[in-house]
Motif scaffolding. Structure first.
Motif, PDB file in Angstrom:
ATOM      1  N   PHE A 155       0.836  -1.193   0.000  1.00 58.56           N
ATOM      2  CA  PHE A 155       0.000   0.000   0.000  1.00 58.56           C
ATOM      3  C   PHE A 155       0.872   1.244   0.000  1.00 58.56           C
ATOM      4  N   SER A 156       0.314   2.335  -0.483  1.00 60.64           N
ATOM      5  CA  SER A 156       0.904   3.667  -0.350  1.00 60.64           C
ATOM      6  C   SER A 156      -0.190   4.578   0.181  1.00 60.64           C
ATOM      7  N   GLY A 157       0.235   5.594   0.897  1.00 56.75           N
ATOM      8  CA  GLY A 157      -0.732   6.537   1.442  1.00 56.75           C
ATOM      9  C   GLY A 157      -0.066   7.464   2.433  1.00 56.75           C
ATOM     10  N   VAL A 158      -0.874   7.977   3.340  1.00 53.94           N
ATOM     11  CA  VAL A 158      -0.417   8.984   4.288  1.00 53.94           C
ATOM     12  C   VAL A 158      -0.739   8.515   5.704  1.00 53.94           C
ATOM     13  N   PRO A 159       0.237   8.566   6.595  1.00 59.25           N
ATOM     14  CA  PRO A 159      -0.081   8.254   7.992  1.00 59.25           C
ATOM     15  C   PRO A 159      -1.169   9.191   8.514  1.00 59.25           C
ATOM     16  N   LEU A 160      -2.134   8.641   9.215  1.00 60.61           N
ATOM     17  CA  LEU A 160      -3.222   9.445   9.766  1.00 60.61           C
ATOM     18  C   LEU A 160      -2.687  10.559  10.663  1.00 60.61           C
ATOM     19  N   ALA A 161      -1.650  10.282  11.425  1.00 56.79           N
ATOM     20  CA  ALA A 161      -1.073  11.299  12.311  1.00 56.79           C
ATOM     21  C   ALA A 161      -0.593  12.518  11.516  1.00 56.79           C
ATOM     22  N   ARG A 162      -0.055  12.291  10.342  1.00 52.48           N
ATOM     23  CA  ARG A 162       0.428  13.398   9.505  1.00 52.48           C
ATOM     24  C   ARG A 162      -0.740  14.259   9.020  1.00 52.48           C
ATOM     25  N   LEU A 163      -1.828  13.629   8.620  1.00 53.05           N
ATOM     26  CA  LEU A 163      -3.014  14.387   8.211  1.00 53.05           C
ATOM     27  C   LEU A 163      -3.540  15.223   9.369  1.00 53.05           C
ATOM     28  N   LEU A 164      -3.620  14.621  10.553  1.00 54.34           N
ATOM     29  CA  LEU A 164      -4.142  15.343  11.716  1.00 54.34           C
ATOM     30  C   LEU A 164      -3.266  16.537  12.073  1.00 54.34           C
ATOM     31  N   ARG A 165      -1.954  16.395  11.946  1.00 54.09           N
ATOM     32  CA  ARG A 165      -1.058  17.540  12.180  1.00 54.09           C
ATOM     33  C   ARG A 165      -1.290  18.622  11.120  1.00 54.09           C
ATOM     34  N   ALA A 166      -1.473  18.219   9.881  1.00 51.62           N
ATOM     35  CA  ALA A 166      -1.633  19.178   8.781  1.00 51.62           C
ATOM     36  C   ALA A 166      -2.892  20.028   8.935  1.00 51.62           C
ATOM     37  N   VAL A 167      -3.931  19.470   9.519  1.00 47.92           N
ATOM     38  CA  VAL A 167      -5.172  20.240   9.692  1.00 47.92           C
ATOM     39  C   VAL A 167      -5.260  20.879  11.068  1.00 47.92           C
ATOM     40  N   GLY A 168      -4.249  20.667  11.903  1.00 46.23           N
ATOM     41  CA  GLY A 168      -4.254  21.252  13.246  1.00 46.23           C
ATOM     42  C   GLY A 168      -5.316  20.644  14.137  1.00 46.23           C
ATOM     43  N   ALA A 169      -5.487  19.337  14.056  1.00 39.22           N
ATOM     44  CA  ALA A 169      -6.505  18.650  14.860  1.00 39.22           C
ATOM     45  C   ALA A 169      -6.216  18.836  16.344  1.00 39.22           C
ATOM     46  N   GLN A 170      -7.272  19.153  17.102  1.00 42.30           N
ATOM     47  CA  GLN A 170      -7.118  19.423  18.526  1.00 42.30           C
ATOM     48  C   GLN A 170      -7.884  18.462  19.413  1.00 42.30           C
ATOM     49  N   GLY A 171      -8.654  17.579  18.825  1.00 39.81           N
ATOM     50  CA  GLY A 171      -9.461  16.663  19.615  1.00 39.81           C
ATOM     51  C   GLY A 171      -8.800  15.310  19.816  1.00 39.81           C
ATOM     52  N   ASP A 172      -9.397  14.514  20.702  1.00 40.61           N
ATOM     53  CA  ASP A 172      -8.875  13.189  21.021  1.00 40.61           C
ATOM     54  C   ASP A 172      -9.680  12.052  20.413  1.00 40.61           C
ATOM     55  N   GLN A 173     -10.813  12.382  19.812  1.00 37.47           N
ATOM     56  CA  GLN A 173     -11.673  11.366  19.212  1.00 37.47           C
ATOM     57  C   GLN A 173     -11.918  11.690  17.742  1.00 37.47           C
ATOM     58  N   LEU A 174     -12.025  10.649  16.943  1.00 37.04           N
ATOM     59  CA  LEU A 174     -12.291  10.806  15.524  1.00 37.04           C
ATOM     60  C   LEU A 174     -13.513   9.979  15.159  1.00 37.04           C
ATOM     61  N   ARG A 175     -14.333  10.540  14.312  1.00 41.13           N
ATOM     62  CA  ARG A 175     -15.444   9.776  13.732  1.00 41.13           C
ATOM     63  C   ARG A 175     -15.178   9.708  12.239  1.00 41.13           C
ATOM     64  N   ALA A 176     -14.963   8.495  11.757  1.00 40.78           N
ATOM     65  CA  ALA A 176     -14.659   8.268  10.350  1.00 40.78           C
ATOM     66  C   ALA A 176     -15.900   7.720   9.667  1.00 40.78           C
ATOM     67  N   THR A 177     -16.264   8.331   8.543  1.00 38.64           N
ATOM     68  CA  THR A 177     -17.480   7.960   7.831  1.00 38.64           C
ATOM     69  C   THR A 177     -17.152   7.558   6.403  1.00 38.64           C
ATOM     70  N   ALA A 178     -17.783   6.483   5.954  1.00 41.71           N
ATOM     71  CA  ALA A 178     -17.562   5.943   4.611  1.00 41.71           C
ATOM     72  C   ALA A 178     -18.570   6.518   3.621  1.00 41.71           C
ATOM     73  N   LEU A 179     -18.362   6.202   2.355  1.00 46.83           N
ATOM     74  CA  LEU A 179     -19.260   6.661   1.297  1.00 46.83           C
ATOM     75  C   LEU A 179     -20.704   6.230   1.522  1.00 46.83           C
ATOM     76  N   ASN A 180     -20.902   5.055   2.124  1.00 48.91           N
ATOM     77  CA  ASN A 180     -22.261   4.552   2.356  1.00 48.91           C
ATOM     78  C   ASN A 180     -22.809   4.966   3.726  1.00 48.91           C
ATOM     79  N   ASP A 181     -22.157   5.928   4.382  1.00 50.83           N
ATOM     80  CA  ASP A 181     -22.532   6.477   5.690  1.00 50.83           C
ATOM     81  C   ASP A 181     -22.230   5.539   6.862  1.00 50.83           C
ATOM     82  N   TYR A 182     -21.600   4.400   6.625  1.00 49.07           N
ATOM     83  CA  TYR A 182     -21.112   3.576   7.726  1.00 49.07           C
ATOM     84  C   TYR A 182     -20.066   4.408   8.460  1.00 49.07           C
ATOM     85  N   ALA A 183     -20.058   4.351   9.785  1.00 49.63           N
ATOM     86  CA  ALA A 183     -19.127   5.175  10.555  1.00 49.63           C
ATOM     87  C   ALA A 183     -18.529   4.385  11.702  1.00 49.63           C
TER      88      ALA A 183
END
Length: 159
Positions: free
Chosen positions: A68-96
Motif C-alpha cells: 500500500f501507499s498513502g499517508v499516515p493518519l497522524a500526519r493528516l491530523l497535524r496538517a489540519v491542526g486537529a485538537q481533539g482526542d476522538q475521531l469519527r470516520a465515515t464511509a461513502l455509504n454512511d457507515y461510521a
C-alpha cells in the motif's frame, strides 16, 4: 478616446494568463476541532502531505502481504491542526466508526490511497482505506482494530 479603448482590447487578449492548477475530485473532508474551517482534499493534495509505503496483510484480502501507499493518519491530523482526542470516520455509504486519536499517534493508523502503485477504486475499498500495520505490529491484529479499518473513507470529524 473611444478609438484608443478599442485598440487596447486586442492587446489585453494577447497577454498571457496564469493558469491555475486543476483541482481533482474531493475524496476526503476533515471537520470539527481543527485549525480554521473545514478542509477538503483531492488525491494529489492528500498525497502531497507525504506519501509513504506500508506492506501488510489484511483479513479481507487473504494471506498475502500487500503493498500500500498513502499517508499516515497522524500526519493528516497535524496538517489540519486537529485538537481533539476522538475521531469519527465515515464511509461513502454512511457507515461510521469511532476511534481514538491514539490510533494515529501510537498505533500507526494509515490512510491507504494506492495498492501496488495504483489508486484504490471504490470497488477496491478506495479511494481511501484506513488500515493498520498488522504485519509489523501483530498486537494490532485484533478485532478492535480490524473493526476500525474503515474503507471507502470520505469524512473525518475531530472532537
Amino acid at each position: 478616446m473611444r478609438r484608443r479603448s478599442l485598440v487596447l482590447i486586442p492587446l489585453l487578449a494577447a497577454l498571457p494568463v496564469q493558469a491555475q492548477p486543476q483541482r481533482g475530485r474531493v475524496i476526503l473532508r476533515v471537520t470539527g476541532r481543527i485549525t480554521g474551517a473545514e478542509r477538503s482534499f483531492d488525491l494529489a493534495e492528500l498525497e502531497a502531505l507525504g506519501l509513504e509505503a506500508l506492506r501488510t496483510r489484511t483479513t479481507w484480502t487473504g494471506a498475502d502481504t500487500l503493498h500500500f501507499s498513502g499517508v499516515p493518519l497522524a500526519r493528516l491530523l497535524r496538517a489540519v491542526g486537529a485538537q481533539g482526542d476522538q475521531l469519527r470516520a465515515t464511509a461513502l455509504n454512511d457507515y461510521a466508526v469511532n476511534l481514538p486519536r491514539e490510533d494515529a499517534d501510537r498505533h500507526g493508523a494509515f490512510l491507504a490511497t494506492r495498492q501496488d502503485g495504483v489508486p484504490l477504486r471504490v470497488r477496491d475499498r478506495g479511494p481511501i482505506w484506513l488500515i493498520y500495520p498488522w504485519s509489523a505490529r501483530p498486537d494490532l491484529d485484533r478485532s478492535v482494530y480490524r473493526d476500525r479499518a474503515i474503507w471507502q473513507l470520505r469524512h473525518i470529524d475531530v472532537s
